[in-house]
Design a protein around this motif. Structure first.
Motif, short mmCIF file in Angstrom:
data_model
loop_
_atom_site.label_atom_id
_atom_site.label_comp_id
_atom_site.label_asym_id
_atom_site.label_seq_id
_atom_site.Cartn_x
_atom_site.Cartn_y
_atom_site.Cartn_z
N GLU A 95 22.33 -0.60 60.40
CA GLU A 95 21.75 -1.90 60.06
C GLU A 95 20.67 -1.81 58.98
O GLU A 95 19.54 -2.29 59.17
CB GLU A 95 21.21 -2.58 61.32
CG GLU A 95 22.30 -2.82 62.35
CD GLU A 95 21.89 -3.75 63.48
OE1 GLU A 95 20.76 -4.27 63.45
OE2 GLU A 95 22.71 -3.96 64.40
N LEU A 107 17.64 1.01 61.32
CA LEU A 107 17.52 1.43 62.71
C LEU A 107 18.11 2.83 62.85
O LEU A 107 19.11 3.15 62.22
CB LEU A 107 18.24 0.47 63.64
CG LEU A 107 17.75 -0.98 63.62
CD1 LEU A 107 18.64 -1.85 64.50
CD2 LEU A 107 16.30 -1.09 64.05
N THR A 126 13.29 1.06 64.87
CA THR A 126 13.09 0.76 63.46
C THR A 126 12.45 1.91 62.69
O THR A 126 11.48 2.53 63.16
CB THR A 126 12.21 -0.50 63.32
OG1 THR A 126 12.72 -1.53 64.17
CG2 THR A 126 12.22 -1.00 61.88
N GLU A 146 15.84 -1.52 69.57
CA GLU A 146 15.50 -2.67 68.73
C GLU A 146 16.75 -3.06 67.94
O GLU A 146 17.69 -2.27 67.82
CB GLU A 146 14.32 -2.33 67.82
CG GLU A 146 13.07 -2.04 68.64
CD GLU A 146 11.89 -1.55 67.80
OE1 GLU A 146 10.76 -1.73 68.25
OE2 GLU A 146 12.11 -0.96 66.73
N TYR A 147 16.73 -4.28 67.40
CA TYR A 147 17.95 -4.83 66.82
C TYR A 147 17.69 -5.58 65.52
O TYR A 147 16.65 -6.22 65.34
CB TYR A 147 18.61 -5.81 67.80
CG TYR A 147 18.92 -5.26 69.17
CD1 TYR A 147 20.13 -4.64 69.43
CD2 TYR A 147 17.99 -5.35 70.19
CE1 TYR A 147 20.42 -4.13 70.69
CE2 TYR A 147 18.27 -4.84 71.45
CZ TYR A 147 19.49 -4.24 71.70
OH TYR A 147 19.76 -3.74 72.94
N SER A 148 18.66 -5.55 64.65
CA SER A 148 18.88 -6.43 63.50
C SER A 148 17.62 -6.83 62.72
O SER A 148 17.24 -8.00 62.71
CB SER A 148 19.62 -7.70 63.95
OG SER A 148 19.00 -8.33 65.04
N PRO A 149 16.97 -5.89 62.04
CA PRO A 149 15.82 -6.26 61.21
C PRO A 149 16.27 -7.04 59.97
O PRO A 149 17.39 -6.87 59.47
CB PRO A 149 15.23 -4.91 60.81
CG PRO A 149 16.39 -3.96 60.85
CD PRO A 149 17.27 -4.45 61.97
N SER A 150 15.40 -7.90 59.48
CA SER A 150 15.60 -8.57 58.19
C SER A 150 14.23 -8.93 57.64
O SER A 150 13.21 -8.79 58.32
CB SER A 150 16.48 -9.82 58.32
OG SER A 150 15.83 -10.83 59.06
N TYR A 159 12.53 -8.77 63.70
CA TYR A 159 13.53 -7.99 64.40
C TYR A 159 13.48 -8.36 65.89
O TYR A 159 12.55 -9.02 66.36
CB TYR A 159 13.26 -6.49 64.22
CG TYR A 159 11.94 -6.01 64.79
CD1 TYR A 159 11.88 -5.33 66.00
CD2 TYR A 159 10.74 -6.25 64.13
CE1 TYR A 159 10.67 -4.90 66.53
CE2 TYR A 159 9.53 -5.82 64.64
CZ TYR A 159 9.50 -5.15 65.84
OH TYR A 159 8.30 -4.74 66.36
N THR A 160 14.50 -7.94 66.61
CA THR A 160 14.54 -8.17 68.05
C THR A 160 14.02 -6.93 68.77
O THR A 160 14.45 -5.81 68.49
CB THR A 160 15.98 -8.45 68.52
OG1 THR A 160 16.48 -9.58 67.82
CG2 THR A 160 16.01 -8.75 70.02
N ARG A 161 13.11 -7.13 69.69
CA ARG A 161 12.51 -6.04 70.46
C ARG A 161 12.85 -6.23 71.93
O ARG A 161 12.67 -7.33 72.48
CB ARG A 161 11.00 -6.03 70.26
CG ARG A 161 10.27 -4.97 71.08
CD ARG A 161 8.80 -4.97 70.73
NE ARG A 161 8.05 -4.09 71.63
CZ ARG A 161 6.74 -3.85 71.52
NH1 ARG A 161 6.05 -4.43 70.56
NH2 ARG A 161 6.14 -3.05 72.38
#
Length: 232
Positions: A95, A107, A126, A146-150, A159-161
């Motif tokens: 990602e 990630l 991250t 953690e997920y999908s940083p932008s 991002y999703t934590r």
């Protein structure tokens, strides 16, 4: 695959990497639709979420060729030329997102973090590196994935934590922000909300202060309702 245990952490694990994918450019949405493949050139591979450069000339993505042990970061021109591998090694890097200074947020499993309900599956937190893949360092101290940083319009990383520690496993996968150097980590929205379980794939809506996201279930595979946040 049929019969697979549906879980958003497992979905990104190398054990579920599905060969036969490709990175393609789609021209048109109806009528005379044209599809042009960018990668891979000659091998079976699995792919996850790509990102387009600010000038639209390059594409950053992660790919796991069938023979490799993990996903690595790659870049290719939007014209299909100049494919280069950015990271390598025995860990997975996924990602990736361009920063305005041409460095990369992504990630990685390099922190040796494992999911609380999936301790056999390496998870990703991250990290950041130079445009050539050098000077990799972890931005997060998370012990859960953690997920999908932008990148938000103001330059922060959203991002999703997943806050599994000392809390129940559901409804704690909310949106957080930090500076591109990892400082000033803070909640963005949803840290005390009940639904949805997982706010993922958040992106700024250009020209506004709004953020769009995918609202998913905890045991699901990155599909759900589209939501829009106005924190004002």
């Amino acid at each position: 695959r049929g019969g697979e245990w549906q879980h958003e952490s497992r979905y990104r694990s190398i054990m579920c990497a599905a060969n036969g994918g490709e990175l393609s450019v789609l021209k048109g949405l109806s009528g005379d639709v044209q599809v042009r493949k960018l990668a891979p050139s000659d091998k079976q591979a699995a792919f996850l979420r790509p990102d387009v450069s600010y000038d639209g000339k390059k594409v950053l993505f992660c790919m796991k060729p069938q023979a490799d042990k993990g996903y690595h970061l790659y870049e290719i021109g939007a014209d299909g030329k100049g494919l280069r591998q950015i990271t390598s090694g025995g860990y997975s890097d996924i990602e990736p997102v361009y920063l305005p200074d041409d460095n990369i947020i992504f990630l990685t499993s390099r922190a040796n973090v494992y999911g609380g309900c999936a301790p056999w599956a390496p998870q990703h937190i991250t990290a950041r590196c130079d445009a050539n893949g050098k000077n990799i360092y972890l931005l997060s101290v998370a012990s859960e994935p953690e997920y999908s940083p932008s990148i938000l319009n103001d330059g922060r990383v959203i991002y999703t934590r997943w806050e599994y520690n000392d809390r129940g496993l559901n409804r704690i996968q909310s949106l957080w922000t930090m500076n591109p150097d990892g400082t000033a980590s803070n909640t963005y929205w949803g840290n005390h909300s009940i639904y949805p379980d997982h706010l993922g794939e958040a992106r700024s809506i250009p020209g506004t202060s709004l953020v769009m996201f995918n609202a998913m279930g905890h045991h699901d595979m990155y599909r759900g309702c589209i939501g829009i946040l106005d924190v004002a």
